[in-house]
Design an enzyme around this catalytic site. Sequence first.
Site, short mmCIF file in Angstrom:
data_model
loop_
_atom_site.label_atom_id
_atom_site.label_comp_id
_atom_site.label_asym_id
_atom_site.label_seq_id
_atom_site.Cartn_x
_atom_site.Cartn_y
_atom_site.Cartn_z
CB CYS A 7 -1.01 -0.05 1.15
SG CYS A 7 -2.38 1.12 0.93
CG HIS A 22 -3.48 -3.54 3.04
ND1 HIS A 22 -2.54 -3.03 3.91
CD2 HIS A 22 -4.08 -2.48 2.47
CE1 HIS A 22 -2.58 -1.71 3.87
NE2 HIS A 22 -3.51 -1.35 3.01
CD GLU A 75 -1.05 -5.92 5.45
OE1 GLU A 75 -0.71 -6.26 4.31
OE2 GLU A 75 -1.64 -4.86 5.68
#
Length: 320
Positions: free
Chosen positions: A129, A239, A241
């Site tokens: 990001c 993202h 994660e």
Amino acid sequence: MYSAMVTIVISFVIQLRPTICDENLNSRPIIGVLAQSCDPKADPYIGDTYIPSTYVKWLESGGARVVPIRVKESDQYYETLFKRINGVVFPGGGINIVTSYFAKAAKLLYNMALKANDDGDYFPLWGTCQGFQQLTVLTSGQDLLSYLHAHRMLPINLTSDFSQSRLFADLPADILTSLTLYNVTANHHNWGLSPKNFSQNQALRSFYRVLSTNVADNGKDFISTFEAIKYPFYGVQWHPEKVPYDWDLGDALTHTKRGVKVTQYFADFFVEECRKSSHHFPDIDTELSTLINNYHPHFSKDKRFQEHYYFNFTHPHLIL
Ligand SMILES: *[C@@H]1O[C@H](CO)[C@@H](O)[C@H](O)[C@H]1NC(C)=O
Ligand SMILES: *[C@@H]1O[C@H](CO)[C@@H](O)[C@H](O)[C@H]1NC(C)=O
Ligand SMILES: *[C@@H]1O[C@H](CO)[C@@H](O)[C@H](O)[C@H]1NC(C)=O
Ligand SMILES: *[C@@H]1O[C@H](CO)[C@@H](O)[C@H](O)[C@H]1NC(C)=O
């Protein structure tokens, strides 16, 4: 009985050995995650810098340990730490990617990574990001982002040569299906790099191979995944994660089994890249005292599920 077991264990170890030697990889990778400034006017004020715990969990799920990288430190600090770690992650967030201390530290680390790789010292970088956007500024020397609105889970549109990449060369069929047909990539950004600005910029075009694009909520195209052609540098505007580790209600996050497996694919990939780096700490005590395990994440019960590591690394308090 005992000696029989010893024999079995020894023969097992002997069988394993050639494989380990052949691979010749670092099986104890330690990855630096760059901290960023908190809003100094935040209420409550919890620390001067932070790292979202999602990045730590993501890297740990791939078999790595994490050290926090401070901002606003001397060149000497970054040079010393760089020789001890096996890769760096530039996380998402909300600071200025041209003027902030985060941007300045990222530039030092990026230049050290370029030089190391040029000298045959394999050193991977990952940007997520804001970290992806930071990579575009570091490579082009300018901010070529445009305003858009992307706040949802999306599949990605892979480019035609995605399978020529390192990132997707060994992509299993089920992950390919998830990535291209299901809402598994978490987007949470107001800025993006358009394919047009990418292809009009010589520095970016010659440095990165675009692997996927997306269309934002307001119809604007943006590059969602790239990798450097000659360096082990990777960037994702989305993202990887978040899905298993972030429960922010405002992010429209879904937590499907497919999404979790996609998260794991990228963690496995990047940590394996870091195993190719042989950097190490001078001794175990220094290593242990530098790890993020020396800090405790802070959980804000504000319905956004914000779990961050906060630090007071710099005094007086940082100004954005
Ligand atoms: C950082 O310092 C502030 C102000 O002194 C304090 O309130 C806060 O608890 C500290 N945070 C950490 C993580 O040590
Ligand atoms: C290209 O980058 C500039 C900033 O340098 C930005 O103002 C412009 O909107 C971008 N154009 C596109 C098509 O994304
Ligand atoms: C993905 O999410 C959109 C809404 O953002 C929805 O319309 C679409 O059906 C979803 N796709 C899948 C495969 O679930
Ligand atoms: C993929 O590209 C097509 C064609 O431009 C577009 O209609 C679609 O919205 C894109 N998909 C996503 C998930 O961005």
